[in-house]
Design an enzyme around this catalytic site. Sequence first.
Site, PDB file in Angstrom:
ATOM      1  N   GLN A   1       8.656 -21.244  -6.881  1.00 24.56           N
ATOM      2  CA  GLN A   1       7.302 -20.690  -6.966  1.00 24.56           C
ATOM      3  C   GLN A   1       6.384 -21.597  -7.804  1.00 24.56           C
ATOM      4  O   GLN A   1       5.174 -21.517  -7.711  1.00 24.56           O
ATOM      5  CB  GLN A   1       7.393 -19.277  -7.566  1.00 24.56           C
ATOM      6  CG  GLN A   1       6.088 -18.604  -7.934  1.00 24.56           C
ATOM      7  CD  GLN A   1       5.206 -18.330  -6.720  1.00 24.56           C
ATOM      8  OE1 GLN A   1       5.697 -18.074  -5.622  1.00 24.56           O
ATOM      9  NE2 GLN A   1       3.889 -18.385  -6.925  1.00 24.56           N
TER      10      GLN A   1
ATOM     11  N   HIS B   1      15.897 -25.837 -10.383  1.00 19.80           N
ATOM     12  CA  HIS B   1      16.641 -26.156  -9.155  1.00 19.80           C
ATOM     13  C   HIS B   1      17.946 -25.347  -9.095  1.00 19.80           C
ATOM     14  O   HIS B   1      18.312 -24.813  -8.047  1.00 19.80           O
ATOM     15  CB  HIS B   1      17.027 -27.637  -9.116  1.00 19.80           C
ATOM     16  CG  HIS B   1      15.878 -28.596  -9.135  1.00 19.80           C
ATOM     17  ND1 HIS B   1      15.574 -29.382 -10.228  1.00 19.80           N
ATOM     18  CD2 HIS B   1      14.957 -28.912  -8.181  1.00 19.80           C
ATOM     19  CE1 HIS B   1      14.533 -30.142  -9.954  1.00 19.80           C
ATOM     20  NE2 HIS B   1      14.139 -29.880  -8.722  1.00 19.80           N
TER      21      HIS B   1
END
Length: 296
Positions: A148, A36
């Site tokens: 991703q 994050h």
Amino acid sequence: MEVVRSVAAWRALRANWGTGVEIGFVPTMGYLHAGHLSLVQMARAAHARVVVSIFVNPLQFGPSEDLAAYPRDEARDLTLLELSGVDAVFLPSPAEMYPPDFATGVTLSGPLVERLEGARRPGHFAGVATVVTKLFGIVGPSHAYFGQKDAQQLAVVRRFVADLALPVEIVAGPIIREPDGLALSSRNVYLTPPQRAAATVLRRALAAGRFASDTGMHDAKSMLAAMRAVIAAEPLATLDYVDVVDPATFVPRDHGGPGSLLVLVAQVGKPRLLDNYLWRADGTWDTGSVAEEGHA
Ligand code: PAF
């Protein structure tokens, strides 16, 4: 750093920032890790203001999933975001996001939402699409950042943003890995020490799939067989699925090659662990990066 918990408070803050301010937005469910924070860093480097949301979205959890047990640590998350230079955190309650009269959902159709994660988690992508659309409507970012690692979610978000002509650019950040190769995930906290050691099998299996293709076995059958064999040799891991797909549509491909995605999900103890390698259209591989030391 401002912390706002209601749409009204966010709108007041946004008005204070003035018009024409470009916002980079990172939506999260909290329990933040270096994956994050790498998205936050990308946004910080590119935009005048960075906004992060923390909301464990009930709509995207199935009845037998871990909504109540999902890991949460608001105080730690806020410290990490403050240290990362975030301007504002939007932290709504479920009642703020879904009042009793809430009646709208965003749903997609086709292989992208029906295969793989979509087949295992009915309703999951509709829950993601609904909350992300609402968050975009509230925050109004010019760019939004997604990891991703959740490759199918990323493709779903790109799909509905294009279909609904939402005025936001989607930016993907690479998978961030532990030094031994395990992809970071908030759910890694569920792993016992032996399961944690076994969990590196996902990365090893993907490397075997890539090696098969590097040594001339480009057909999906050979690549999948190589990956399955690695997972089968790890007694603490159970293969859920492995596939070679088009990264935008998730339609399976007969062959690897540029513009393909190797996706793998295995259960190790309680969590289902997701991982992937992207064979980019330019022929290079995106296999993720290792977390910098000292990061969450
Ligand atoms: O990836 C996640 O953490 C969530 O699915 C998201 C995008 C924040 C929507 O709830």
